[in-house]
Design a protein around this motif. Sequence first.
Motif: not given
Lengths: 307, 307
Positions: A20, A97-102, B20-26
């Motif tokens: 990413l 890693d995991a980057t999440v968009f809710n 946008l912060v890689p490896n976090s939840s948005h």
Amino acid sequence: MILTVTLNAALDVTYEVDGLVPNSSHRVRAVHQRAGGKGVNVARVLASLGADVLITGLIGGGAGAEIADDLSRAGIPARFGAIEGTSRRTVTVVAGDATVFNEPGPAVTAEEWRRFRGLFRELCRDARVVVLSGSLPPGLAPDAYAELTEDARAEGARVLLDADHEALRLGLAARPDIAKPNAAELARAAGPGPVEEAARRLLAAGPAAVVVSQGADGLLGVTPDGSWAVRPPRRLSGNPTGAGDAVAAALARALHSPGPFDWPSALADAAAMSAATVLSPVAGDIDPSAYRAFLQEIACPSPRPPR
Amino acid sequence: MILTVTLNAALDVTYEVDGLVPNSSHRVRAVHQRAGGKGVNVARVLASLGADVLITGLIGGGAGAEIADDLSRAGIPARFGAIEGTSRRTVTVVAGDATVFNEPGPAVTAEEWRRFRGLFRELCRDARVVVLSGSLPPGLAPDAYAELTEDARAEGARVLLDADHEALRLGLAARPDIAKPNAAELARAAGPGPVEEAARRLLAAGPAAVVVSQGADGLLGVTPDGSWAVRPPRRLSGNPTGAGDAVAAALARALHSPGPFDWPSALADAAAMSAATVLSPVAGDIDPSAYRAFLQEIACPSPRPPR
């Protein structure tokens, strides 16, 4: 039957990418998707252990149809209320890693909510336990869980509430049988301070019992009659998403069992189930043999001394 | 009528996030979506300028239905072929910068392709110009554009090809009227070296003319009869996505006009249309007044001296 409610059901989408890099373009190597939302995860755990479970909630649009299709393929019974808006997606970009968009979720109208409550009351007639969990979609009043708790209790069902913020605070007043916050949700609803004191303040707001899930620190159950703490079987590394949903699943199954509620064994069961979920890469999946092994390892908690 | 073909049509989804912060939840603040893919963008530009345009291509699944709905709401005529797979989404995460995730697209079966060619030939009967642009979905043979070029020419339509890699190389042999690579696509298809020499090598592979879009360096048109270069009206900052599609739109409109093809004015028109697209934040949108102003500013290119 255990009825799980997911008002803001999601299509959980996973994108596999090679890495990413913000502000660049990525080729998605593979796309996976499946039905999600906390109540759906609770139902998956229960179904994989052979429990009699039914999913309800609100779905709409293309993502809603895909949620229903996925549950149908998985063989988990569901009866959703339909809405005009489109169900939300969550996009998890996995590159190690995991980057999440809710996405926030669809707007729900007053008329759609009225119709859903009719369906919900009908389903409650066959439910011994109702699990209310997860966020509320936009447009729903924050007392939605309080209303459903009243509806469920009027039909004789027991209620487990797993919510956050205002939805949790207002839901407590309708006196669910168990409120299950995690430590952060507890602090938001009951203020800061030692966990057991905060849990007792939450208890004073209405529920018959409070169970706090604290990750690696285990579970704390607090009732008017006493409190019990249980720790995970061992330090686990894995995917903590869905661990709280496994706790809710175990407690719902315990509420569903005939006879008096046995707090020590219910909490031990919840800790084992939660630990077995952490070992699975996908929320809502559980390794049944790991679950049984953990159950042997966990000592039933003894009551805490009264404070 | 101008027929634009988008075999790998997309639902272009934009997520607004705070950062946008890689490896976090948005938390996604807002979700926008609309039909996309290069041929759809070409058709949007043409429709906004009042041209008689029809979109075709392949769509399927929930995303496919949303693509069709969006075009219907926008009032742009479309007749797609249906496929069993689900059309791809592109997700652009906007937080000041833009980070893009491109799904690969659905698998297309041989039978679906056979059925689409039948539809395509039918639509070609009413088309004077066909625009073939964008990537091919998985499962299609790389000579798909060559086949469609032959079909279109058999029905008497003129063809503009805007493709990359093998789809471009194999498409050239079917002798489209114009091939429109950008500089990178040209280098991949014709090898490195000065742009005009590479364009002449591309020309030797079959097309009647080659137009190379070079961003801020403008356009180069190369035919057996001569070549013309035109520069953008001025340095522009904005959104370059869709600038190449505006070039394709302008050239398709010029191919569509009765009478002999006027290279200097077609290239000036394409440069003005492309520049007006750069000023718009969304690919496929064009500011008609900026377009007219740019047309005044651009001098018609004079022929390059023969080499």
